[in-house]
Write a protein that holds these residues in place. Structure first.
Motif, PDB file in Angstrom:
ATOM      1  N   ARG A 116       7.069  -3.589  -8.139  1.00 19.31           N
ATOM      2  CA  ARG A 116       7.306  -4.841  -8.859  1.00 19.31           C
ATOM      3  C   ARG A 116       8.047  -5.847  -7.990  1.00 19.31           C
ATOM      4  NH1 ARG A 116       7.669  -1.174 -13.167  1.00 19.31           N
ATOM      5  NH2 ARG A 116       9.853  -0.736 -12.745  1.00 19.31           N
ATOM      6  N   GLU A 117       9.033  -5.355  -7.224  1.00 20.87           N
ATOM      7  CA  GLU A 117       9.784  -6.241  -6.330  1.00 20.87           C
ATOM      8  C   GLU A 117       8.864  -6.811  -5.242  1.00 20.87           C
ATOM      9  OE1 GLU A 117      13.623  -6.076  -3.292  1.00 20.87           O
ATOM     10  OE2 GLU A 117      13.217  -4.405  -4.658  1.00 20.87           O
ATOM     11  N   LEU A 118       8.037  -5.943  -4.664  1.00 25.58           N
ATOM     12  CA  LEU A 118       7.106  -6.394  -3.624  1.00 25.58           C
ATOM     13  C   LEU A 118       6.060  -7.358  -4.182  1.00 25.58           C
ATOM     14  CD1 LEU A 118       6.534  -3.057  -1.686  1.00 25.58           C
ATOM     15  CD2 LEU A 118       7.582  -5.135  -0.766  1.00 25.58           C
ATOM     16  N   ARG A 130       0.829  -1.210   0.000  1.00 28.74           N
ATOM     17  CA  ARG A 130       0.000   0.000   0.000  1.00 28.74           C
ATOM     18  C   ARG A 130       0.863   1.260   0.000  1.00 28.74           C
ATOM     19  NH1 ARG A 130      -3.658  -3.368   2.877  1.00 28.74           N
ATOM     20  NH2 ARG A 130      -2.583  -3.052   4.857  1.00 28.74           N
ATOM     21  N   ALA A 131       1.968   1.213   0.739  1.00 27.17           N
ATOM     22  CA  ALA A 131       2.865   2.378   0.767  1.00 27.17           C
ATOM     23  C   ALA A 131       3.477   2.623  -0.612  1.00 27.17           C
ATOM     24  CB  ALA A 131       3.968   2.160   1.810  1.00 27.17           C
ATOM     25  N   ALA A 132       3.880   1.543  -1.289  1.00 29.72           N
ATOM     26  CA  ALA A 132       4.468   1.684  -2.622  1.00 29.72           C
ATOM     27  C   ALA A 132       3.440   2.206  -3.620  1.00 29.72           C
ATOM     28  CB  ALA A 132       5.020   0.335  -3.088  1.00 29.72           C
ATOM     29  N   GLN A 133       2.186   1.764  -3.490  1.00 30.24           N
ATOM     30  CA  GLN A 133       1.133   2.265  -4.369  1.00 30.24           C
ATOM     31  C   GLN A 133       0.885   3.752  -4.159  1.00 30.24           C
ATOM     32  OE1 GLN A 133      -1.988  -0.567  -3.374  1.00 30.24           O
ATOM     33  NE2 GLN A 133      -1.863  -1.455  -5.415  1.00 30.24           N
ATOM     34  N   ARG A 134       0.864   4.180  -2.904  1.00 31.81           N
ATOM     35  CA  ARG A 134       0.627   5.595  -2.609  1.00 31.81           C
ATOM     36  C   ARG A 134       1.723   6.467  -3.206  1.00 31.81           C
ATOM     37  NH1 ARG A 134      -0.792   3.621   2.562  1.00 31.81           N
ATOM     38  NH2 ARG A 134       1.294   4.159   3.314  1.00 31.81           N
TER      39      ARG A 134
END
Length: 282
Positions: A89-91, A77-81
Protein backbone atom coordinates in the motif's frame (compact mmCIF):
# COMPACT_ATOMS: atom_id res chain seq x y z
CA UNK A 1 26.92 12.36 -43.07
CA UNK A 2 26.38 12.39 -39.26
CA UNK A 3 26.27 9.22 -37.21
CA UNK A 4 23.02 7.34 -37.85
CA UNK A 5 22.20 7.19 -34.14
CA UNK A 6 22.31 10.99 -33.91
CA UNK A 7 19.93 11.31 -36.86
CA UNK A 8 17.47 8.81 -35.37
CA UNK A 9 17.64 10.58 -32.01
CA UNK A 10 16.85 13.92 -33.68
CA UNK A 11 13.91 12.38 -35.51
CA UNK A 12 12.34 10.96 -32.34
CA UNK A 13 13.24 13.97 -30.20
CA UNK A 14 11.59 16.50 -32.52
CA UNK A 15 7.81 17.12 -32.58
CA UNK A 16 6.10 14.44 -34.71
CA UNK A 17 4.38 16.92 -37.06
CA UNK A 18 7.74 17.39 -38.79
CA UNK A 19 8.81 13.74 -38.65
CA UNK A 20 7.93 12.71 -42.22
CA UNK A 21 9.66 15.70 -43.82
CA UNK A 22 12.76 15.25 -41.63
CA UNK A 23 12.88 11.52 -42.40
CA UNK A 24 12.58 12.18 -46.14
CA UNK A 25 15.45 14.69 -45.95
CA UNK A 26 17.60 12.24 -43.95
CA UNK A 27 16.94 9.45 -46.48
CA UNK A 28 17.85 11.76 -49.37
CA UNK A 29 21.06 12.78 -47.62
CA UNK A 30 22.01 9.14 -47.03
CA UNK A 31 21.39 8.33 -50.69
CA UNK A 32 23.50 11.27 -51.83
CA UNK A 33 26.27 9.97 -49.58
CA UNK A 34 25.95 6.55 -51.20
CA UNK A 35 24.94 4.88 -47.90
CA UNK A 36 22.19 2.58 -49.18
CA UNK A 37 21.87 0.65 -45.90
CA UNK A 38 21.41 3.82 -43.84
CA UNK A 39 18.86 5.14 -46.33
CA UNK A 40 16.88 1.91 -46.11
CA UNK A 41 17.06 1.93 -42.30
CA UNK A 42 15.91 5.55 -42.04
CA UNK A 43 13.08 5.02 -44.54
CA UNK A 44 11.72 2.20 -42.35
CA UNK A 45 11.41 4.38 -39.24
CA UNK A 46 7.82 4.99 -38.14
CA UNK A 47 6.34 8.31 -37.11
CA UNK A 48 5.48 8.39 -33.38
CA UNK A 49 2.18 9.55 -31.99
CA UNK A 50 2.24 12.68 -29.86
CA UNK A 51 1.95 10.61 -26.67
CA UNK A 52 4.81 8.31 -27.74
CA UNK A 53 6.93 11.35 -28.63
CA UNK A 54 6.41 12.83 -25.15
CA UNK A 55 7.50 9.53 -23.56
CA UNK A 56 10.52 9.48 -25.88
CA UNK A 57 11.49 12.96 -24.65
CA UNK A 58 11.73 11.62 -21.10
CA UNK A 59 13.77 8.60 -22.22
CA UNK A 60 16.17 10.75 -24.25
CA UNK A 61 16.47 13.81 -22.02
CA UNK A 62 15.67 12.57 -18.49
CA UNK A 63 16.72 8.88 -18.38
CA UNK A 64 17.36 9.10 -14.62
CA UNK A 65 13.59 9.35 -14.10
CA UNK A 66 13.16 5.99 -15.82
CA UNK A 67 15.82 4.54 -13.51
CA UNK A 68 13.73 5.61 -10.52
CA UNK A 69 10.61 4.19 -12.18
CA UNK A 70 12.38 0.85 -12.61
CA UNK A 71 13.35 0.87 -8.92
CA UNK A 72 9.72 1.37 -7.89
CA UNK A 73 8.65 -1.46 -10.22
CA UNK A 74 11.20 -3.85 -8.67
CA UNK A 75 10.02 -2.96 -5.16
CA UNK A 76 6.37 -3.47 -6.12
CA UNK A 77 7.07 -6.89 -7.60
CA UNK A 78 9.03 -7.91 -4.50
CA UNK A 79 6.18 -6.81 -2.23
CA UNK A 80 3.68 -8.74 -4.35
CA UNK A 81 5.76 -11.91 -4.19
CA UNK A 82 6.07 -11.68 -0.41
CA UNK A 83 2.42 -10.60 0.09
CA UNK A 84 3.57 -7.62 2.15
CA UNK A 85 0.29 -5.74 2.31
CA UNK A 86 1.43 -2.70 4.31
CA UNK A 87 4.52 -2.22 2.19
CA UNK A 88 2.46 -2.73 -0.97
CA UNK A 89 0.00 0.00 0.00
CA UNK A 90 2.86 2.38 0.83
CA UNK A 91 4.61 1.60 -2.47
CA UNK A 92 1.35 1.96 -4.40
CA UNK A 93 0.87 5.43 -2.98
CA UNK A 94 4.48 6.30 -3.82
CA UNK A 95 3.95 4.85 -7.32
CA UNK A 96 0.91 7.03 -7.98
CA UNK A 97 2.69 10.15 -6.75
CA UNK A 98 5.81 9.43 -8.78
CA UNK A 99 3.89 8.69 -11.98
CA UNK A 100 2.05 11.99 -11.52
CA UNK A 101 5.36 13.85 -11.14
CA UNK A 102 6.78 11.93 -14.10
CA UNK A 103 3.87 12.96 -16.31
CA UNK A 104 4.37 16.57 -15.22
CA UNK A 105 8.07 16.39 -16.12
CA UNK A 106 7.11 14.96 -19.52
CA UNK A 107 4.59 17.78 -20.02
CA UNK A 108 7.25 20.40 -19.31
CA UNK A 109 9.64 18.83 -21.82
CA UNK A 110 6.93 18.84 -24.49
CA UNK A 111 6.03 22.46 -23.81
CA UNK A 112 9.71 23.44 -23.96
CA UNK A 113 9.84 21.72 -27.38
CA UNK A 114 7.10 24.07 -28.60
CA UNK A 115 3.90 22.02 -28.18
CA UNK A 116 0.94 23.73 -26.43
CA UNK A 117 0.30 22.07 -23.08
CA UNK A 118 -3.47 22.14 -23.49
CA UNK A 119 -3.29 19.77 -26.48
CA UNK A 120 -1.10 17.08 -24.92
CA UNK A 121 -2.51 13.52 -24.49
CA UNK A 122 -1.24 13.19 -20.93
CA UNK A 123 -3.65 10.35 -20.07
CA UNK A 124 -1.92 8.17 -22.67
CA UNK A 125 1.47 9.22 -21.33
CA UNK A 126 0.41 8.23 -17.81
CA UNK A 127 -0.96 4.89 -19.05
CA UNK A 128 2.37 4.17 -20.77
CA UNK A 129 4.47 4.90 -17.68
CA UNK A 130 2.06 2.84 -15.54
CA UNK A 131 2.39 -0.05 -17.99
CA UNK A 132 6.19 0.17 -17.66
CA UNK A 133 5.83 -0.44 -13.93
CA UNK A 134 4.01 -3.72 -14.56
CA UNK A 135 5.84 -5.07 -17.60
CA UNK A 136 9.68 -4.98 -17.97
CA UNK A 137 9.41 -5.47 -21.75
CA UNK A 138 7.37 -2.27 -22.05
CA UNK A 139 9.90 -0.48 -19.85
CA UNK A 140 12.65 -1.61 -22.25
CA UNK A 141 10.74 -0.26 -25.23
CA UNK A 142 10.35 3.08 -23.48
CA UNK A 143 14.06 3.25 -22.63
CA UNK A 144 14.95 2.93 -26.33
CA UNK A 145 13.54 6.40 -26.98
CA UNK A 146 11.93 5.12 -30.20
CA UNK A 147 8.40 4.39 -29.05
CA UNK A 148 5.91 4.91 -31.88
CA UNK A 149 2.63 4.64 -29.97
CA UNK A 150 1.40 4.76 -26.39
CA UNK A 151 0.95 1.44 -24.60
CA UNK A 152 -1.18 0.23 -21.73
CA UNK A 153 -1.35 -2.76 -19.44
CA UNK A 154 -4.87 -3.80 -18.47
CA UNK A 155 -3.69 -6.40 -15.95
CA UNK A 156 -1.96 -3.95 -13.62
CA UNK A 157 -3.47 -3.65 -10.17
CA UNK A 158 -2.77 -3.74 -6.47
CA UNK A 159 -1.32 -6.81 -4.83
CA UNK A 160 -4.02 -9.48 -4.34
CA UNK A 161 -4.88 -9.84 -0.69
CA UNK A 162 -5.29 -13.32 0.80
CA UNK A 163 -8.87 -14.56 1.07
CA UNK A 164 -9.75 -15.15 4.72
CA UNK A 165 -12.53 -17.39 6.01
CA UNK A 166 -13.83 -17.84 9.51
CA UNK A 167 -13.86 -21.49 10.55
CA UNK A 168 -17.17 -22.15 12.26
CA UNK A 169 -17.72 -24.83 14.82
CA UNK A 170 -20.38 -25.13 17.46
CA UNK A 171 -22.78 -22.21 17.72
CA UNK A 172 -21.98 -19.98 20.68
CA UNK A 173 -24.37 -19.92 23.60
CA UNK A 174 -26.91 -17.19 22.95
CA UNK A 175 -26.50 -15.73 26.41
CA UNK A 176 -22.80 -14.97 25.89
CA UNK A 177 -21.85 -11.70 24.13
CA UNK A 178 -19.23 -11.92 21.42
CA UNK A 179 -15.71 -11.71 22.67
CA UNK A 180 -13.87 -8.44 21.97
CA UNK A 181 -11.22 -10.29 19.99
CA UNK A 182 -13.92 -11.85 17.79
CA UNK A 183 -15.46 -8.41 17.17
CA UNK A 184 -12.06 -7.10 16.21
CA UNK A 185 -11.51 -10.06 13.87
CA UNK A 186 -14.89 -9.53 12.23
CA UNK A 187 -14.20 -5.81 11.85
CA UNK A 188 -10.78 -6.53 10.37
CA UNK A 189 -12.26 -9.09 8.00
CA UNK A 190 -14.98 -6.67 6.93
CA UNK A 191 -12.33 -4.01 6.35
CA UNK A 192 -10.37 -6.41 4.15
CA UNK A 193 -13.50 -7.29 2.18
CA UNK A 194 -14.25 -3.61 1.62
CA UNK A 195 -10.66 -2.99 0.62
CA UNK A 196 -10.87 -5.85 -1.89
CA UNK A 197 -14.10 -4.44 -3.28
CA UNK A 198 -12.53 -0.99 -3.56
CA UNK A 199 -9.46 -2.46 -5.30
CA UNK A 200 -11.69 -4.39 -7.71
CA UNK A 201 -13.68 -1.23 -8.45
CA UNK A 202 -10.49 0.77 -9.01
CA UNK A 203 -9.16 -1.95 -11.34
CA UNK A 204 -12.45 -1.96 -13.27
CA UNK A 205 -12.23 1.81 -13.59
CA UNK A 206 -8.64 1.55 -14.84
CA UNK A 207 -9.59 -1.08 -17.39
CA UNK A 208 -12.47 1.07 -18.63
CA UNK A 209 -10.19 4.10 -18.87
CA UNK A 210 -7.62 2.05 -20.75
CA UNK A 211 -10.26 0.83 -23.21
CA UNK A 212 -11.17 4.45 -23.88
CA UNK A 213 -7.49 5.30 -24.25
CA UNK A 214 -6.94 2.44 -26.70
CA UNK A 215 -9.97 3.50 -28.75
CA UNK A 216 -8.73 7.07 -28.86
CA UNK A 217 -5.24 5.81 -29.74
CA UNK A 218 -6.61 3.67 -32.57
CA UNK A 219 -8.38 6.72 -33.96
CA UNK A 220 -5.19 8.79 -33.71
CA UNK A 221 -3.14 6.01 -35.31
CA UNK A 222 -5.52 6.02 -38.25
CA UNK A 223 -5.22 9.79 -38.52
CA UNK A 224 -1.41 9.56 -38.41
CA UNK A 225 -1.48 6.90 -41.13
CA UNK A 226 -3.51 9.23 -43.31
CA UNK A 227 -0.99 12.01 -42.62
CA UNK A 228 1.91 9.72 -43.53
CA UNK A 229 0.23 8.61 -46.74
CA UNK A 230 -0.59 12.19 -47.67
CA UNK A 231 3.04 13.18 -47.06
CA UNK A 232 4.24 10.25 -49.18
CA UNK A 233 1.79 11.19 -51.94
CA UNK A 234 3.04 14.77 -51.82
CA UNK A 235 6.61 13.52 -52.15
CA UNK A 236 5.63 11.29 -55.07
CA UNK A 237 3.83 14.22 -56.74
CA UNK A 238 6.95 16.33 -56.32
CA UNK A 239 9.17 13.64 -57.83
CA UNK A 240 6.68 13.12 -60.67
CA UNK A 241 6.69 16.84 -61.40
CA UNK A 242 10.49 16.80 -61.50
CA UNK A 243 10.45 13.78 -63.84
CA UNK A 244 7.91 15.45 -66.15
CA UNK A 245 10.03 18.59 -66.25
CA UNK A 246 13.10 16.48 -67.02
CA UNK A 247 11.25 14.76 -69.90
CA UNK A 248 10.28 18.17 -71.27
CA UNK A 249 13.88 19.36 -71.09
CA UNK A 250 15.12 16.25 -72.84
CA UNK A 251 12.42 16.55 -75.51
CA UNK A 252 13.47 20.14 -76.15
CA UNK A 253 17.09 19.01 -76.38
CA UNK A 254 16.14 16.31 -78.89
CA UNK A 255 14.25 18.78 -81.06
CA UNK A 256 17.14 21.23 -80.96
CA UNK A 257 19.51 18.45 -81.98
CA UNK A 258 17.18 17.46 -84.83
CA UNK A 259 17.08 21.05 -86.09
CA UNK A 260 20.85 21.29 -85.93
CA UNK A 261 21.16 17.98 -87.80
CA UNK A 262 18.74 19.21 -90.48
CA UNK A 263 20.72 22.41 -90.86
CA UNK A 264 23.93 20.45 -91.15
CA UNK A 265 22.39 18.18 -93.82
CA UNK A 266 21.28 21.22 -95.83
CA UNK A 267 24.77 22.65 -95.60
CA UNK A 268 26.23 19.35 -96.84
CA UNK A 269 23.72 19.31 -99.71
CA UNK A 270 24.51 22.88 -100.69
CA UNK A 271 28.24 22.21 -100.56
CA UNK A 272 27.80 19.08 -102.68
CA UNK A 273 25.72 21.01 -105.23
CA UNK A 274 28.36 23.71 -105.46
CA UNK A 275 31.05 21.12 -106.05
CA UNK A 276 28.97 19.44 -108.75
CA UNK A 277 28.34 22.77 -110.43
CA UNK A 278 32.01 23.60 -110.32
CA UNK A 279 32.90 20.25 -111.84
CA UNK A 280 30.40 20.84 -114.71
CA UNK A 281 32.10 24.05 -115.76
CA UNK A 282 35.54 22.50 -116.05
Amino acid sequence: MNDGGDIVRRLYESPPDGFVAARTAAVAEARRAGDVAAARHLAALKKPTVAAWIVNLVALQRPELLDELAGIADALRAAQRDLQGDQMRELSLHRRRFVTSLVEAARRLAVEAGTPGAKLPLAEVEATFTAALAEPEIAGQIRSGRLIRAVSYAGFGEVPRPRLRLLTGLSPAPALPPAPSLVRDETAQRRRELEREMTAAEDAEKRADLRVTRAEQAERDAEHLVEDLEAELAELDRRRAEAVADVARRRLGRRTAEREAATARRAVGEAQAALDDLSGHQ
